[in-house]
Design a protein around this motif. Structure first.
Motif, PDB file in Angstrom:
ATOM      1  N   ALA A  19       0.986  -1.191  -0.015  1.00 50.72           N
ATOM      2  CA  ALA A  19       0.172   0.138  -0.143  1.00 50.72           C
ATOM      3  C   ALA A  19       1.080   1.126   0.100  1.00 50.72           C
ATOM      4  N   GLY A  20       1.848   1.265   0.714  1.00 49.68           N
ATOM      5  CA  GLY A  20       2.702   2.370   0.599  1.00 49.68           C
ATOM      6  C   GLY A  20       3.351   2.694  -0.656  1.00 49.68           C
ATOM      7  N   LEU A  21       3.527   1.823  -1.468  1.00 52.29           N
ATOM      8  CA  LEU A  21       4.384   2.050  -2.723  1.00 52.29           C
ATOM      9  C   LEU A  21       3.392   2.590  -3.443  1.00 52.29           C
ATOM     10  N   ALA A  22       1.785   2.513  -3.629  1.00 54.33           N
ATOM     11  CA  ALA A  22       0.857   3.272  -4.364  1.00 54.33           C
ATOM     12  C   ALA A  22      -0.268   3.323  -3.531  1.00 54.33           C
ATOM     13  N   PRO A  23      -0.263   4.191  -2.551  1.00 50.36           N
ATOM     14  CA  PRO A  23      -1.316   4.319  -1.743  1.00 50.36           C
ATOM     15  C   PRO A  23      -2.742   4.878  -2.453  1.00 50.36           C
ATOM     16  N   GLU A  24      -2.596   5.792  -3.205  1.00 51.01           N
ATOM     17  CA  GLU A  24      -3.981   6.206  -3.641  1.00 51.01           C
ATOM     18  C   GLU A  24      -4.666   4.931  -4.650  1.00 51.01           C
ATOM     19  N   ILE A  25      -3.599   4.309  -5.302  1.00 50.94           N
ATOM     20  CA  ILE A  25      -4.377   3.284  -6.131  1.00 50.94           C
ATOM     21  C   ILE A  25      -4.697   2.091  -5.297  1.00 50.94           C
ATOM     22  N   THR A  26      -4.174   1.717  -4.032  1.00 50.14           N
ATOM     23  CA  THR A  26      -4.562   0.807  -2.943  1.00 50.14           C
ATOM     24  C   THR A  26      -5.974   1.238  -2.631  1.00 50.14           C
TER      25      THR A  26
END
Length: 114
Positions: A19-26
């Motif tokens: 999630a930290g690598l792509a929070p908005e998408i997650t």
């Protein structure tokens, strides 16, 4: 992951790293998932049984575990879960058999476009 495991265990730590690598998408995916599995025209139990079947076709080990657990929480019996898996198996096998027409077409030298 220990040396006896083929896949790493799904942990909260792993989920947070992803999630930290792509929070908005997650966040968008989590909202989408929650929305899809909410009670609607189909009951939640039915949706989870569908997910169990699809997870077997896509061969997602994490999904198999997660949706089997959720199906049981929503009241699915072991028999219902196994029947859903058999439906998935039939559909996968049926798809392979149906697509044999493409191989047969090729063997006969037809030039159908795909």
């Amino acid at each position: 992951m220990n040396s006896n495991q083929l896949y790493p265990e799904a942990t909260r730590e792993m989920a947070e790293k992803k999630a930290g690598l792509a929070p908005e998408i997650t966040d968008a995916f989590r909202y989408f998932s929650k929305t899809v599995f909410k009670e609607g025209a189909l009951p939640e139990k039915t949706k989870q049984l569908i997910a169990v079947a699809v997870a077997h076709v896509t061969q997602c080990l994490y999904c198999i575990r997660s949706h089997t657990k959720q199906a049981m929480k929503k009241g699915a019996s072991k028999q219902e879960i196994m029947e859903a898996i058999w439906v998935a198996a039939e559909m996968r096998a049926g798809g392979a058999y149906a697509h044999a027409a493409i191989a047969l077409d090729e063997m006969e030298g037809n030039k159908a476009s795909i």
